[in-house]
Scaffold this motif. Sequence first.
Motif, PDB file in Angstrom:
ATOM      1  N   ASP A 177     -40.680 -45.081  -6.573  1.00 41.79           N
ATOM      2  CA  ASP A 177     -41.777 -45.587  -6.168  1.00 41.79           C
ATOM      3  C   ASP A 177     -42.022 -45.692  -4.667  1.00 41.79           C
ATOM      4  O   ASP A 177     -43.159 -45.669  -3.989  1.00 41.79           O
ATOM      5  N   ARG A 178     -41.135 -46.208  -3.961  1.00 41.05           N
ATOM      6  CA  ARG A 178     -41.112 -46.602  -2.775  1.00 41.05           C
ATOM      7  C   ARG A 178     -41.209 -45.085  -1.884  1.00 41.05           C
ATOM      8  O   ARG A 178     -41.856 -44.902  -0.867  1.00 41.05           O
ATOM      9  N   GLN A 179     -40.519 -44.042  -2.386  1.00 49.31           N
ATOM     10  CA  GLN A 179     -40.289 -42.832  -1.652  1.00 49.31           C
ATOM     11  C   GLN A 179     -41.793 -42.166  -1.962  1.00 49.31           C
ATOM     12  O   GLN A 179     -42.317 -41.294  -1.094  1.00 49.31           O
ATOM     13  N   GLN A 185     -47.779 -41.994   2.875  1.00 49.40           N
ATOM     14  CA  GLN A 185     -48.206 -42.297   3.867  1.00 49.40           C
ATOM     15  C   GLN A 185     -47.929 -41.672   5.218  1.00 49.40           C
ATOM     16  O   GLN A 185     -48.749 -41.218   6.096  1.00 49.40           O
ATOM     17  N   TRP A 186     -46.708 -40.767   5.142  1.00 53.63           N
ATOM     18  CA  TRP A 186     -46.055 -40.141   6.235  1.00 53.63           C
ATOM     19  C   TRP A 186     -46.018 -38.689   5.969  1.00 53.63           C
ATOM     20  O   TRP A 186     -45.804 -37.794   6.777  1.00 53.63           O
ATOM     21  N   GLY A 187     -46.360 -38.058   4.585  1.00 56.45           N
ATOM     22  CA  GLY A 187     -46.286 -36.706   4.287  1.00 56.45           C
ATOM     23  C   GLY A 187     -44.756 -36.551   4.062  1.00 56.45           C
ATOM     24  O   GLY A 187     -44.355 -35.193   3.781  1.00 56.45           O
ATOM     25  N   TYR A 188     -43.910 -37.489   3.829  1.00 53.18           N
ATOM     26  CA  TYR A 188     -42.419 -37.214   3.875  1.00 53.18           C
ATOM     27  C   TYR A 188     -41.936 -38.300   3.221  1.00 53.18           C
ATOM     28  O   TYR A 188     -42.006 -39.493   3.700  1.00 53.18           O
ATOM     29  N   GLN A 189     -41.049 -38.141   2.477  1.00 52.09           N
ATOM     30  CA  GLN A 189     -40.446 -39.419   1.748  1.00 52.09           C
ATOM     31  C   GLN A 189     -39.188 -39.850   2.198  1.00 52.09           C
ATOM     32  O   GLN A 189     -38.943 -41.232   2.164  1.00 52.09           O
ATOM     33  N   TYR A 190     -38.571 -39.444   3.220  1.00 50.41           N
ATOM     34  CA  TYR A 190     -37.137 -39.874   3.679  1.00 50.41           C
ATOM     35  C   TYR A 190     -37.566 -40.569   5.080  1.00 50.41           C
ATOM     36  O   TYR A 190     -37.104 -39.945   6.142  1.00 50.41           O
ATOM     37  N   THR A 191     -38.452 -41.326   5.135  1.00 55.45           N
ATOM     38  CA  THR A 191     -38.821 -42.212   6.447  1.00 55.45           C
ATOM     39  C   THR A 191     -38.340 -43.737   6.444  1.00 55.45           C
ATOM     40  O   THR A 191     -38.024 -43.929   5.175  1.00 55.45           O
ATOM     41  N   GLU A 192     -38.618 -44.476   7.302  1.00 60.79           N
ATOM     42  CA  GLU A 192     -38.399 -46.090   7.417  1.00 60.79           C
ATOM     43  C   GLU A 192     -36.988 -45.922   6.965  1.00 60.79           C
ATOM     44  O   GLU A 192     -36.018 -45.392   7.271  1.00 60.79           O
ATOM     45  N   GLU A 193     -36.750 -46.925   6.001  1.00 62.06           N
ATOM     46  CA  GLU A 193     -35.547 -47.472   5.398  1.00 62.06           C
ATOM     47  C   GLU A 193     -34.810 -46.291   4.661  1.00 62.06           C
ATOM     48  O   GLU A 193     -33.760 -46.313   4.310  1.00 62.06           O
ATOM     49  N   GLU A 194     -35.567 -45.061   4.247  1.00 62.67           N
ATOM     50  CA  GLU A 194     -34.985 -43.945   3.681  1.00 62.67           C
ATOM     51  C   GLU A 194     -34.419 -42.953   4.371  1.00 62.67           C
ATOM     52  O   GLU A 194     -33.795 -42.008   3.832  1.00 62.67           O
ATOM     53  N   TYR A 195     -34.571 -42.921   5.590  1.00 64.15           N
ATOM     54  CA  TYR A 195     -34.164 -41.892   6.544  1.00 64.15           C
ATOM     55  C   TYR A 195     -32.674 -42.071   6.868  1.00 64.15           C
ATOM     56  O   TYR A 195     -31.956 -42.968   6.595  1.00 64.15           O
ATOM     57  N   ARG A 196     -32.127 -40.763   6.790  1.00 64.78           N
ATOM     58  CA  ARG A 196     -30.794 -40.718   6.973  1.00 64.78           C
ATOM     59  C   ARG A 196     -30.501 -39.717   7.726  1.00 64.78           C
ATOM     60  O   ARG A 196     -30.670 -38.499   7.626  1.00 64.78           O
ATOM     61  N   PHE A 197     -29.786 -39.904   9.148  1.00 66.85           N
ATOM     62  CA  PHE A 197     -29.666 -39.023  10.234  1.00 66.85           C
ATOM     63  C   PHE A 197     -28.419 -37.962   9.640  1.00 66.85           C
ATOM     64  O   PHE A 197     -27.399 -38.450   9.154  1.00 66.85           O
ATOM     65  N   HIS A 198     -28.710 -36.815   9.886  1.00 65.23           N
ATOM     66  CA  HIS A 198     -27.800 -35.749   9.296  1.00 65.23           C
ATOM     67  C   HIS A 198     -28.116 -34.335   9.919  1.00 65.23           C
ATOM     68  O   HIS A 198     -29.297 -33.838  10.129  1.00 65.23           O
ATOM     69  N   LEU A 199     -27.093 -33.559  10.173  1.00 58.65           N
ATOM     70  CA  LEU A 199     -27.430 -32.179  10.324  1.00 58.65           C
ATOM     71  C   LEU A 199     -26.905 -31.419   9.259  1.00 58.65           C
ATOM     72  O   LEU A 199     -25.523 -31.317   8.935  1.00 58.65           O
ATOM     73  N   THR A 200     -27.678 -30.694   8.481  1.00 61.41           N
ATOM     74  CA  THR A 200     -27.431 -30.126   7.228  1.00 61.41           C
ATOM     75  C   THR A 200     -26.534 -29.135   7.503  1.00 61.41           C
ATOM     76  O   THR A 200     -26.688 -28.091   8.489  1.00 61.41           O
ATOM     77  N   LEU A 201     -25.428 -28.677   6.453  1.00 57.97           N
ATOM     78  CA  LEU A 201     -24.519 -27.805   6.805  1.00 57.97           C
ATOM     79  C   LEU A 201     -24.454 -26.885   5.430  1.00 57.97           C
ATOM     80  O   LEU A 201     -24.163 -25.768   5.610  1.00 57.97           O
ATOM     81  N   THR A 202     -24.906 -27.419   4.295  1.00 57.02           N
ATOM     82  CA  THR A 202     -25.138 -26.425   2.859  1.00 57.02           C
ATOM     83  C   THR A 202     -26.344 -26.609   2.358  1.00 57.02           C
ATOM     84  O   THR A 202     -26.730 -27.969   2.533  1.00 57.02           O
ATOM     85  N   ASP A 203     -26.515 -25.836   1.588  1.00 58.33           N
ATOM     86  CA  ASP A 203     -27.188 -26.197   0.140  1.00 58.33           C
ATOM     87  C   ASP A 203     -26.726 -27.008  -0.669  1.00 58.33           C
ATOM     88  O   ASP A 203     -25.509 -27.189  -0.728  1.00 58.33           O
ATOM     89  N   SER A 204     -27.365 -27.080  -1.895  1.00 58.33           N
ATOM     90  CA  SER A 204     -26.467 -27.896  -2.805  1.00 58.33           C
ATOM     91  C   SER A 204     -25.404 -27.363  -3.286  1.00 58.33           C
ATOM     92  O   SER A 204     -25.134 -26.047  -3.579  1.00 58.33           O
ATOM     93  N   LEU A 205     -24.270 -28.212  -3.629  1.00 56.01           N
ATOM     94  CA  LEU A 205     -23.038 -27.903  -4.171  1.00 56.01           C
ATOM     95  C   LEU A 205     -22.761 -28.105  -5.482  1.00 56.01           C
ATOM     96  O   LEU A 205     -21.794 -28.039  -6.088  1.00 56.01           O
ATOM     97  N   VAL A 206     -23.801 -28.454  -6.376  1.00 54.72           N
ATOM     98  CA  VAL A 206     -23.904 -29.255  -7.428  1.00 54.72           C
ATOM     99  C   VAL A 206     -22.876 -28.118  -8.526  1.00 54.72           C
ATOM    100  O   VAL A 206     -22.272 -28.392  -9.434  1.00 54.72           O
TER     101      VAL A 206
END
Length: 456
Positions: A177-179, A185-206
Amino acid sequence: MTDNGFNTPAENSCDANSSGANVNENPRYALYFAPIHNDAWWNAGMHWLGRDAATNLTVAQPGVANGSSANLHQLTTDARRYGFHATLKAPFRLENGFSEAHLVAMAHSFSSLQNAFEVKDLGVHRLGNFLALQTTDPASKQQISALAMRCVRYFDLLRAPPTKAELTKRRKTTLSDRQEALLAQWGYQYTEEEYRFHLTLTDSLVSQDKEFAAAIRRAAEKCFSTAVATTKPFMIDGLTIFKESFPGAAMTIWKHFPFRPAPDATSIAGPDFPQQGRLFFVVGPSGVGKDALLQWVQARLPEETNVVFSQRCVTRPAHASEVHHVMTSDQFFQAEQGGAFSMTWQANETRYGIPRGIEADLKAGKDVVVNGSREYVPQLRQLFPNATVIWIVASPDIIRRRIENRQRESGVALENRLLRSVAFGANQDENIIYIDNSGPIDIAGSQLADIFSAKT
């Protein structure tokens, strides 16, 4: 590596992004951090992903034990398209009424106030289902999160709402619900407390088995080992705008804006955001010489001035006595419905519009001059409470002579304009600056220029 674009002039086009073109075909822009000034990190990142986002050239990728570079190429498909970066503000399209020049001006003003800072303990980590470069240092995380949120807030003025397709993509994974609230509000869910700094290296490894996923991680650690071991610190030292020219195109580096050098112990903290520019709303009756006065001042202000003169959009043919962008009634209506204007009014069966780009100019710290209407002042004070109203006055005889000399109207139309000129008299108001333009233009012009040039 890229042009910083600092000399690009701000635009105040009446029809910027409001031509009715398919919004899905408009370019997207993303505000990223990319270590383009740090050779070891940048070289490692582009080799790992297999593409240089600055040149859009393919780069050979390293091999992977128990696999091959072909496997790595497949597992970095999405990451490669976006380029080696860390997100500060997610990709967005420009809202109607704003142009690339407005984005550049705001980015320049914003970046000039940000201090570079070091990120400690950066390494290869698992983030959800993919690998990324992340920091384990709490202080670094806090600094980066604060910077990202400043970017999200400051530049959101320019962001067009996400399309239905973009929202669907954002919701590929189930959102809390928060996302969902952050997405709205911002057009993107990973902001404010949901933000995680990262430089992506791969797609999903599932879908990869544990042994191969571990091999991928070891290969990444090896690829970045030189950068990790270097004595040169990893610095967040600038804002980079990436551009996606059309849907599905690779995101490429478009403009880079350096931050200020990292402060020392004696440095005094400055503001995080540019100071809002001043809005000057110049009004006066027909024949008072307002247009000529503004042109006189504009021609005499120094080139390095911080003052922007907004060009009006008017549903009236061009005339030597005024400078405006000519629009038909249909064009004006479409632009108005598309949200291209900050202000609109009607007088003498003519529509006037002030392009919304002035809002970006003001946020970038520029002072904006608007050729306005006396009748619009009450609405202006609702929209822009801090605007300065400058009322140009002149004697009735001077006004009549000027209206007759410009030969734009005659007969009943001329008399109606003269009547309207006195209908809204300059009632004394302590919140309005009055300038008498009954005499030579240089007298009133110098007064007006002094107001625009005064420092706050």
